[in-house]
Design a protein around this motif. Structure first.
Motif, PDB file in Angstrom:
ATOM      1  N   ARG A 139      -7.644   5.211   1.945  1.00 42.59           N
ATOM      2  CA  ARG A 139      -8.590   4.965   1.115  1.00 42.59           C
ATOM      3  C   ARG A 139      -8.532   3.382   1.422  1.00 42.59           C
ATOM      4  O   ARG A 139      -9.199   1.882   1.244  1.00 42.59           O
ATOM      5  CB  ARG A 139      -8.473   5.443  -0.545  1.00 42.59           C
ATOM      6  CG  ARG A 139      -8.067   6.601  -0.348  1.00 42.59           C
ATOM      7  CD  ARG A 139      -9.396   7.380  -0.271  1.00 42.59           C
ATOM      8  NE  ARG A 139     -10.235   6.840  -0.294  1.00 42.59           N
ATOM      9  CZ  ARG A 139     -11.865   6.898  -0.281  1.00 42.59           C
ATOM     10  NH1 ARG A 139     -12.272   6.854   0.965  1.00 42.59           N
ATOM     11  NH2 ARG A 139     -12.840   6.197  -1.335  1.00 42.59           N
ATOM     12  N   PHE A 140      -7.640   2.583   1.948  1.00 42.67           N
ATOM     13  CA  PHE A 140      -7.726   1.569   1.663  1.00 42.67           C
ATOM     14  C   PHE A 140      -7.978   0.732   3.094  1.00 42.67           C
ATOM     15  O   PHE A 140      -7.070   1.100   4.166  1.00 42.67           O
ATOM     16  CB  PHE A 140      -5.942   0.896   2.477  1.00 42.67           C
ATOM     17  CG  PHE A 140      -5.954   0.188   0.926  1.00 42.67           C
ATOM     18  CD1 PHE A 140      -6.031   0.082  -0.169  1.00 42.67           C
ATOM     19  CD2 PHE A 140      -4.846   1.997  -0.347  1.00 42.67           C
ATOM     20  CE1 PHE A 140      -5.461  -0.925  -1.994  1.00 42.67           C
ATOM     21  CE2 PHE A 140      -4.469   1.676  -1.360  1.00 42.67           C
ATOM     22  CZ  PHE A 140      -4.900   0.641  -1.882  1.00 42.67           C
TER      23      PHE A 140
ATOM     24  N   PHE B 291     -14.214   3.573   1.930  1.00 40.58           N
ATOM     25  CA  PHE B 291     -12.603   3.060   1.279  1.00 40.58           C
ATOM     26  C   PHE B 291     -12.842   2.880  -0.344  1.00 40.58           C
ATOM     27  O   PHE B 291     -14.208   2.652  -0.584  1.00 40.58           O
ATOM     28  CB  PHE B 291     -12.587   1.844   1.851  1.00 40.58           C
ATOM     29  CG  PHE B 291     -12.430   2.756   3.585  1.00 40.58           C
ATOM     30  CD1 PHE B 291     -10.817   3.095   4.281  1.00 40.58           C
ATOM     31  CD2 PHE B 291     -13.241   1.710   4.434  1.00 40.58           C
ATOM     32  CE1 PHE B 291     -10.529   3.406   5.416  1.00 40.58           C
ATOM     33  CE2 PHE B 291     -12.934   2.701   6.136  1.00 40.58           C
ATOM     34  CZ  PHE B 291     -11.316   2.830   6.636  1.00 40.58           C
ATOM     35  N   GLU B 292     -11.755   2.310  -1.320  1.00 42.62           N
ATOM     36  CA  GLU B 292     -11.860   1.652  -2.122  1.00 42.62           C
ATOM     37  C   GLU B 292     -11.549   0.460  -2.237  1.00 42.62           C
ATOM     38  O   GLU B 292     -11.581  -0.700  -2.833  1.00 42.62           O
ATOM     39  CB  GLU B 292     -10.514   2.840  -3.242  1.00 42.62           C
ATOM     40  CG  GLU B 292     -10.599   4.032  -3.160  1.00 42.62           C
ATOM     41  CD  GLU B 292      -9.383   4.010  -4.477  1.00 42.62           C
ATOM     42  OE1 GLU B 292      -8.207   3.652  -4.615  1.00 42.62           O
ATOM     43  OE2 GLU B 292      -9.218   5.831  -4.131  1.00 42.62           O
ATOM     44  N   ARG B 293     -10.568  -0.156  -1.501  1.00 40.92           N
ATOM     45  CA  ARG B 293     -10.417  -0.462  -0.882  1.00 40.92           C
ATOM     46  C   ARG B 293     -10.359  -1.778   0.476  1.00 40.92           C
ATOM     47  O   ARG B 293      -9.809  -1.271   1.383  1.00 40.92           O
ATOM     48  CB  ARG B 293      -9.179  -1.942  -1.734  1.00 40.92           C
ATOM     49  CG  ARG B 293      -8.815  -2.942  -1.539  1.00 40.92           C
ATOM     50  CD  ARG B 293      -7.875  -3.325  -2.785  1.00 40.92           C
ATOM     51  NE  ARG B 293      -7.766  -4.778  -3.361  1.00 40.92           N
ATOM     52  CZ  ARG B 293      -6.277  -5.675  -3.334  1.00 40.92           C
ATOM     53  NH1 ARG B 293      -4.944  -4.410  -3.193  1.00 40.92           N
ATOM     54  NH2 ARG B 293      -6.171  -6.586  -2.811  1.00 40.92           N
TER      55      ARG B 293
ATOM     56  N   GLY C 248      -0.583   5.022  -1.124  1.00 40.16           N
ATOM     57  CA  GLY C 248      -1.514   4.287  -0.538  1.00 40.16           C
ATOM     58  C   GLY C 248      -1.363   4.726   1.370  1.00 40.16           C
ATOM     59  O   GLY C 248      -0.338   5.442   1.730  1.00 40.16           O
TER      60      GLY C 248
ATOM     61  N   VAL D 119       1.369  -1.195   0.130  1.00 42.26           N
ATOM     62  CA  VAL D 119       0.264   0.104  -0.039  1.00 42.26           C
ATOM     63  C   VAL D 119       1.131   1.183  -0.218  1.00 42.26           C
ATOM     64  O   VAL D 119       0.750   2.118  -0.670  1.00 42.26           O
ATOM     65  CB  VAL D 119      -0.765  -0.029   0.650  1.00 42.26           C
ATOM     66  CG1 VAL D 119      -1.437   1.156   1.456  1.00 42.26           C
ATOM     67  CG2 VAL D 119      -1.971  -1.209   0.713  1.00 42.26           C
TER      68      VAL D 119
ATOM     69  N   ALA E 100      -3.657   3.233   4.749  1.00 45.12           N
ATOM     70  CA  ALA E 100      -3.860   2.385   5.097  1.00 45.12           C
ATOM     71  C   ALA E 100      -4.612   2.524   6.917  1.00 45.12           C
ATOM     72  O   ALA E 100      -4.172   3.902   7.718  1.00 45.12           O
ATOM     73  CB  ALA E 100      -3.202   1.035   5.346  1.00 45.12           C
TER      74      ALA E 100
END
Length: 152
Positions: free
Chosen positions: A90-91, A106-108, A30, A25, A32
């Motif tokens: 976004r994680f 969240f995207e994932r 990214g 990530v 988390a």
């Protein structure tokens, strides 16, 4: 809707698998948020991430230490507030069978569970059914000889 991945741990324990996933990530730029079941687990993971060797640097904070907006990894026992993760992640990593009412922030989502614990496997199956009913795009990953293998 979040892309929701279930990660079935079968070859390495969480304390070795999680740092690698978090490292990916960070490598991708990214951020988390890691949602844990108890303060004790959060404190243990905090210590483990500072001593992780693969990767060897996982900057992070917790509500006990650290200012959330500055942390690329945020460890917590509290679900994300309405506006999203305190560190703008976004994680979302779900550990200890945790669930979130804010998956849409969240995207994932990465839901990690221990394949050696039958209760954890059954609980993950329940979470799978709930996420599917909610309309999330689901993926299932299992540890194999060469790392994570996508199944299904």
């Amino acid at each position: 809707m979040a892309e929701y991945g279930f990660y079935h741990l079968t070859r390495t324990p969480l304390d070795r698998a999680l740092p690698r996933l978090l490292g990916r990530v960070l490598e991708a730029g990214g951020r988390a948020m890691v949602l844990l079941g108890s303060r004790e687990r959060m404190e243990a993971l905090d210590a483990a991430l500072w001593t992780a060797t693969d990767p060897d640097w996982l900057p992070h904070g917790t509500p006990l230490i650290g200012h959330a907006p500055l942390q690329p990894i945020w460890l917590t026992t509290e679900d994300a507030p309405e506006e999203g993760a305190p560190n703008a992640a976004r994680f979302l990593f779900l550990l200890d069978g945790m669930t979130s009412a804010r998956l849409d922030r969240f995207e994932r989502v990465l839901d990690l569970f221990d394949g050696g614990d039958e209760a954890a496997v059954q609980a993950a199956r329940t979470r799978w059914r709930q996420a599917k009913a909610a309309g999330h795009a689901l993926t299932y990953w299992q540890q194999g000889a060469r790392g994570w293998e996508k199944a299904g």
